[in-house]
Design a protein around this motif. Structure first.
Motif, short mmCIF file in Angstrom:
data_model
loop_
_atom_site.label_atom_id
_atom_site.label_comp_id
_atom_site.label_asym_id
_atom_site.label_seq_id
_atom_site.Cartn_x
_atom_site.Cartn_y
_atom_site.Cartn_z
N SER A 17 3.08 -14.43 -110.81
CA SER A 17 4.66 -14.07 -110.17
C SER A 17 5.45 -14.58 -111.19
O SER A 17 6.77 -14.25 -111.68
N ARG A 21 8.08 -12.76 -113.83
CA ARG A 21 9.65 -13.37 -113.89
C ARG A 21 9.53 -13.17 -115.08
O ARG A 21 11.48 -12.85 -115.35
N ALA A 26 11.68 -8.35 -111.78
CA ALA A 26 10.94 -9.29 -110.65
C ALA A 26 10.95 -8.98 -109.21
O ALA A 26 10.31 -9.91 -108.32
N ALA A 29 7.53 -9.98 -109.17
CA ALA A 29 6.87 -11.18 -108.42
C ALA A 29 7.08 -11.35 -107.05
O ALA A 29 6.50 -12.72 -107.39
N ASP A 30 8.14 -10.88 -107.32
CA ASP A 30 8.34 -10.85 -105.45
C ASP A 30 7.61 -11.22 -104.74
O ASP A 30 7.00 -11.20 -103.36
#
Length: 346
Positions: A17, A21, A26, A29-30
């Motif tokens: 993650s 990022r 992003a 990653a989320d």
């Protein structure tokens, strides 16, 4: 409050993650962070990650998880997850809880097979290395690729390139590779591939809809340009089907190298993101075999190795070129893992 998965089960998702990022993704990653928080909802997936044999980073466990979730979203089986991937909401926790709770087996089954990105953008770095080789030898090449997956990079001479302002390849190709370039330009040499063939433990068929779906699922969902590039490369592969054999690279390569090498042709062993899957003993065996094979090279029948691999510390991806009969090895570039940028060392 959401239950946190155990550190042992989640640390690889957390590590990937952070890397995603840093690489500007992003969304992925989320997804991975929410997956970490809700692994308890998918006991089979959690147990698989927690008890993974060997090095989870080298096996790309987190990328397998992300791809399984992406494939599930594309299938439409979990509505809240599919809506998240369509950017219709930002409830990552709810979507991943649903995904792991409703499709635990789907995700775990997906993770059982290795990553199959067959990242086309890496062809920019590989092509640049071939241009250096063309300058040094003045010869066309016979290409032997290890870990070919779907074989898309066996078609690299059929793509169009802009490498630091130097154009190469097929000017009419539907696949254009224009990595962000730092440093001096590569030599402006043609890419001449006389023969290209590869090997993979589980080769994918570019004519198959299942293959297309699998490869697209491994593309990060917030990178539409990368997905479009893959689709274009798959279309090229439908018209020029790559030659790939099923087998172990370390058994296949000696057979290929044993075949007579044509006069005036440079034989090239090429691999990208493959060495991380070798066991230590296999890596040593591979290195020793190449050194022995290189001793048989001559000026008119040269041998070369092009590698696009993580360093042992996994702190950068290096493009390297080794040539025989001289035995010289050069670091050509430091690269983005998916080929998006190239810092040329020359």
């Amino acid at each position: 409050m959401y239950m946190m998965a155990s550190v042992g089960a989640s640390k690889e998702l957390r590590r990937q993650s952070a890397l995603a990022r840093d690489l500007g993704s992003a969304f992925v990653a989320d997804v991975l962070e929410a997956g970490e928080r809700h692994l308890h909802s998918g006991p089979r997936t959690a147990a698989l990650i927690k008890s993974w044999p060997g090095d989870a980073a080298s096996a790309a466990v987190a990328l397998r998880f992300n791809a399984g979730v992406h494939a599930l979203a594309r299938s439409g089986r979990v509505p809240r997850l599919s809506a998240l991937f369509r950017r219709e909401h930002t409830d990552y926790d709810g979507a991943l809880s649903d995904a792991l709770g409703e499709a635990d087996d789907f995700i775990a089954d997906w993770m059982a097979t290795p990553t199959q990105t067959n990242e086309v953008a890496r062809a920019g770095a590989l092509a640049a290395a071939l241009m250096v080789l063309a300058r040094d030898t003045g010869k066309p090449v016979e290409l032997l690729e290890l870990g070919s997956s779907c074989g898309l990079n066996l078609n690299l001479a059929r793509y169009r390139y802009d490498l630091g302002g130097v154009t190469a390849g097929d000017p009419d190709s539907a696949v254009t590779l224009r990595p962000a370039w730092q440093g001096s330009q590569p030599p402006a040499e043609p890419i001449r591939i006389m023969h290209a063939r590869g090997v993979d433990l589980d080769p994918l068929d570019p004519l198959s809809a299942v293959t297309r779906e699998r490869l697209l699922s491994f593309v990060w969902a917030d990178q539409p340009a990368r997905m479009a590039r893959l689709e274009a490369a798959l279309e090229v592969a439908r018209n020029f089907v790559p030659k790939i054999e099923r087998g172990d690279a370390l058994d296949w390569l000696p057979r290929q190298m044993h075949d007579p090498q044509s006069y005036g042709i440079c034989r090239v062993v090429m691999h990208s993101m493959v060495e991380q899957y070798f066991k230590d003993a296999d890596r040593e065996r591979f290195e020793l075999f190449l050194e022995q094979a290189g001793k048989g090279a001559t000026t008119e029948r040269p041998i070369a190795r092009i590698s696009f691999e993580w360093t042992p510390a996994r702190d950068e991806v290096q493009l390297a070129l080794t040539q025989w009969p001289s035995g010289s090895k050069r670091l050509l570039a430091v690269c983005h893992p998916y080929g998006e940028w190239i810092h040329w060392c020359g």
